[in-house]
Scaffold this motif. Structure first.
Motif, PDB file in Angstrom:
ATOM      1  N   PRO A 472     -92.833  20.772 -13.097  1.00 39.60           N
ATOM      2  CA  PRO A 472     -92.403  22.177 -13.148  1.00 39.60           C
ATOM      3  C   PRO A 472     -90.889  22.283 -13.082  1.00 39.60           C
ATOM      4  O   PRO A 472     -90.212  21.439 -12.483  1.00 39.60           O
ATOM      5  CB  PRO A 472     -93.070  22.799 -11.920  1.00 39.60           C
ATOM      6  CG  PRO A 472     -94.234  21.924 -11.638  1.00 39.60           C
ATOM      7  CD  PRO A 472     -93.822  20.538 -12.031  1.00 39.60           C
ATOM      8  N   PRO A 473     -90.315  23.301 -13.708  1.00 39.02           N
ATOM      9  CA  PRO A 473     -88.851  23.451 -13.720  1.00 39.02           C
ATOM     10  C   PRO A 473     -88.270  23.499 -12.310  1.00 39.02           C
ATOM     11  O   PRO A 473     -88.765  24.214 -11.442  1.00 39.02           O
ATOM     12  CB  PRO A 473     -88.638  24.768 -14.458  1.00 39.02           C
ATOM     13  CG  PRO A 473     -89.850  24.922 -15.314  1.00 39.02           C
ATOM     14  CD  PRO A 473     -90.977  24.336 -14.529  1.00 39.02           C
ATOM     15  N   GLU A 474     -87.222  22.694 -12.114  1.00 36.17           N
ATOM     16  CA  GLU A 474     -86.517  22.644 -10.834  1.00 36.17           C
ATOM     17  C   GLU A 474     -85.091  23.135 -11.040  1.00 36.17           C
ATOM     18  O   GLU A 474     -84.443  22.786 -12.045  1.00 36.17           O
ATOM     19  CB  GLU A 474     -86.511  21.218 -10.293  1.00 36.17           C
ATOM     20  CG  GLU A 474     -87.901  20.665 -10.032  1.00 36.17           C
ATOM     21  CD  GLU A 474     -87.863  19.228  -9.561  1.00 36.17           C
ATOM     22  OE1 GLU A 474     -86.739  18.662  -9.499  1.00 36.17           O
ATOM     23  OE2 GLU A 474     -88.937  18.656  -9.259  1.00 36.17           O
ATOM     24  N   PRO A 475     -84.597  23.963 -10.124  1.00 36.06           N
ATOM     25  CA  PRO A 475     -83.257  24.535 -10.323  1.00 36.06           C
ATOM     26  C   PRO A 475     -82.161  23.476 -10.287  1.00 36.06           C
ATOM     27  O   PRO A 475     -82.236  22.493  -9.541  1.00 36.06           O
ATOM     28  CB  PRO A 475     -83.116  25.515  -9.158  1.00 36.06           C
ATOM     29  CG  PRO A 475     -84.097  25.044  -8.134  1.00 36.06           C
ATOM     30  CD  PRO A 475     -85.219  24.420  -8.883  1.00 36.06           C
ATOM     31  N   VAL A 476     -81.162  23.680 -11.116  1.00 37.92           N
ATOM     32  CA  VAL A 476     -79.981  22.809 -11.207  1.00 37.92           C
ATOM     33  C   VAL A 476     -78.759  23.662 -10.901  1.00 37.92           C
ATOM     34  O   VAL A 476     -78.580  24.735 -11.500  1.00 37.92           O
ATOM     35  CB  VAL A 476     -79.867  22.170 -12.596  1.00 37.92           C
ATOM     36  CG1 VAL A 476     -78.537  21.419 -12.736  1.00 37.92           C
ATOM     37  CG2 VAL A 476     -81.043  21.227 -12.846  1.00 37.92           C
ATOM     38  N   THR A 477     -77.937  23.199  -9.968  1.00 41.61           N
ATOM     39  CA  THR A 477     -76.720  23.936  -9.609  1.00 41.61           C
ATOM     40  C   THR A 477     -75.611  23.550 -10.573  1.00 41.61           C
ATOM     41  O   THR A 477     -75.160  22.398 -10.595  1.00 41.61           O
ATOM     42  CB  THR A 477     -76.308  23.626  -8.171  1.00 41.61           C
ATOM     43  OG1 THR A 477     -77.398  23.924  -7.291  1.00 41.61           O
ATOM     44  CG2 THR A 477     -75.088  24.435  -7.770  1.00 41.61           C
ATOM     45  N   ALA A 478     -75.223  24.513 -11.410  1.00 39.38           N
ATOM     46  CA  ALA A 478     -74.177  24.273 -12.405  1.00 39.38           C
ATOM     47  C   ALA A 478     -73.661  25.619 -12.870  1.00 39.38           C
ATOM     48  O   ALA A 478     -74.221  26.676 -12.535  1.00 39.38           O
ATOM     49  CB  ALA A 478     -74.711  23.457 -13.579  1.00 39.38           C
ATOM     50  N   ALA A 479     -72.584  25.574 -13.638  1.00 43.30           N
ATOM     51  CA  ALA A 479     -72.015  26.802 -14.194  1.00 43.30           C
ATOM     52  C   ALA A 479     -73.012  27.435 -15.162  1.00 43.30           C
ATOM     53  O   ALA A 479     -73.614  26.735 -15.982  1.00 43.30           O
ATOM     54  CB  ALA A 479     -70.701  26.502 -14.906  1.00 43.30           C
TER      55      ALA A 479
END
Length: 556
Positions: A472-479
């Motif tokens: 399942p989609p996992e959040p990525v911290t980026a611009a």
């Protein structure tokens, strides 16, 4: 010698108006004076499906909501209807009715139709047969109403409406709403004609009223209400609004006008009841039953002896299956012990088969669970679930036939493996993956039970490679920009971009409302990081929910 004239066709209809309630009383041992109601779910409420006489004495009626029934009878004992069990029990009653006629069929939820042509004289005539039916059903604990006539429609009508007149469907038809002179003349009528309870009929009178003599179908149907023609309730209401309440009201009407105003159903049902349109009694074909048994002169207890008995039973069982062109999917072994108890073992096959060599290993695996006690004196083998088995067509030349034989052997080995594993863990636990017709990555495959599906011959290759691991989609911290970030944070790790290939744009399925895709259109990138990770990232452009960068797969 003069020819014998053909017997006049006679049809018997049996209706069990309290079948569900009396079946519950019989099974649970409920006393007759306890009010019982069986309920059904209709819409958002529970209504009465069946009642016993004790509940009817409180004024309860079928179709009444449960809340009203409980207010009228607080001690009412209720239960939900089990329609499949009731249908199965009606099949049992159909087998009982086979003693009166070989032509029996189930009619609706609580009725039976019997073609009695040439059978009534075996029971002392039609009235004697009717009394025998009443006595048998009374012994079973069931209420029965019967109708005997020349046609199916007339017998159905007499079983349900014999002795009943056409009721009023409008408030203006009440005698209290008539003029004073009309009310004064009505006072001279008998009390049950003025709304009182009709006098109860004796059993002999009821039987006589429900039997229409040969050739008297029209006269027997004439006084019955319009619902006796098996019409829809809306049609009956429409006929009553124009004053057509009894069957005799429509017998002499022009058929064209009747069909134009109320539909062809009225004309067709009337013709069937009068015998102008044939309606044969076609009994349902009995289900195929595949079972064999073996009795021993002395009890056995060794596993080798039980297996030898199974070997003697398998070939006759498979021969029965071959004659019907069917294969067993589930086999049940019943082992009867000398202390009048029994053990039951069941095995399932991944593919229907009538080959003893494919069934024997599965049964042999289960023999370790068999408790023989003081010995077994009877073995019974039954194919409880079977399917049609189609023969395979072989190709003509030798090389092709060898290929087909090799393919069949390979398929059989896979099926046997699934069967052996299923005997240990259950066939439902063994699954296989098939491609699905969806462009959504997580919906590109479906999981099917291996025993009830065929192997996938070819898996469609996607235009672009997919990751080995999909999650399942996992959040990525980026611009939050639609360009792969130089640095980003995923699963608590800070990663640096080395290479990115893409984008591959995937749109949601607009005809479905899926919470996971409310972030809108996605742009997928194959990302290589300097630490060696190969990830599948996508940028969600945002729709009903906030977008951003997410990780959904790992290329390994």
């Amino acid at each position: 010698m003069l020819p014998v004239p053909p017997a006049k066709r006679r049809v018997l209809c049996l209706w069990f108006p309290r079948l569900a309630a009396e079946r519950f009383m019989r099974r649970e041992g409920v006393a007759d004076d306890v009010p019982v109601a069986v309920l059904r779910d209709i819409g958002n409420m529970q209504v009465i499906h069946s009642l016993n006489p004790a509940a009817e004495a409180f004024g309860l009626t079928p179709g009444q909501p449960m809340r009203d029934a409980m207010a009228m009878c607080p001690e009412l004992r209720t239960r939900l209807a089990n329609l499949p069990r009731e249908a199965a029990f009606l099949q049992v009653l159909a087998r009982w009715a086979g003693k009166f006629s070989p032509w029996v069929r189930v009619e609706g939820e609580a009725g039976l139709i019997l073609d009695l042509t040439g059978c009534a004289h075996l029971f002392g005539g039609e009235e004697g047969l009717a009394r025998q039916v009443e006595e048998d059903c009374a012994g079973f604990g069931f209420t029965v109403r019967l109708g005997l006539a020349d046609t199916v429609g007339a017998a159905w009508a007499l079983a349900r409406f014999a002795g009943r007149g056409a009721g009023s469907l409008r408030s203006g038809d009440a005698i209290d709403a008539e003029a004073r002179a009309t009310r004064s003349r009505a006072a001279k009528r008998r009390h049950w004609e003025r709304g009182g309870a009709a006098p109860k009929m004796q059993l002999a009178e009821v039987v006589q009223a429900a039997i229409a003599p040969p050739g008297q179908t029209r006269g027997a149907l004439a006084p019955l209400p319009m619902a006796a023609l098996r019409l829809d309730p809306d049609v009956v209401t429409g006929l009553a609004r124009v004053g057509l309440r009894r069957v005799e009201d429509v017998m002499g009407m022009p058929r064209a006008a009747l069909a134009r105003r109320f539909g062809m159903q009225v004309v067709r049902r009337l013709d069937q009841a009068l015998g102008l349109e044939p309606e044969p009694v076609s009994p349902a074909k009995p289900a195929d039953h595949f079972a064999v048994r073996l009795s021993f002169p002395d009890p056995i207890g060794l596993e080798a002896d039980v297996l030898a008995g199974i070997d003697r039973l398998l070939e006759p069982l498979c021969e029965k299956l071959r004659k019907k062109g069917r294969g067993a999917r589930r086999i049940r072994l019943q082992a009867f012990r000398t202390d009048e108890t029994s053990e039951i073992l069941e095995v399932g096959l991944a593919r229907a088969s009538n080959d003893p060599d494919r069934m024997r290993p599965l049964l042999a695996m289960k023999l370790g669970d068999l408790d023989v006690g003081f010995g077994l004196d009877v073995l019974r083998l039954e194919a409880v679930l079977s399917e049609p088995l189609q023969a395979r067509q072989h190709r003509g030349h030798l090389e092709a036939s060898a290929d087909v034989a090799a393919q069949m052997t390979q398929d059989t080995e896979i099926d046997d493996l699934i069967g052996r594993l299923g005997a240990r863990v259950g066939l439902e636990a063994i699954t296989r993956v098939h491609p699905a017709s969806s462009h959504i990555p997580e919906k590109g495959a479906i999981v099917l039970a291996a025993a009830w599906s065929e192997p996938c011959e070819s898996w469609p290759e996607p235009e672009l490679p997919r990751p080995l691991t999909l999650f399942p989609p996992e959040p990525v911290t980026a611009a939050e920009v639609p360009i792969p970030p130089e640095t980003f944070k995923w699963r608590g790790r800070h990663l640096t971009l080395a290479q990115a290939v893409g984008p591959e744009r995937i749109s949601p399925e607009w005809w479905l409302d899926e919470p996971e895709w409310r972030t809108g259109v996605r742009d997928y990138w194959r990302v290589d990081t300097k630490s060696g990770d190969r990830l599948w990232l996508f940028y969600a452009h945002g729709a009903a929910k906030t977008g951003g960068w997410f990780c959904q797969g790992d290329f390994g």
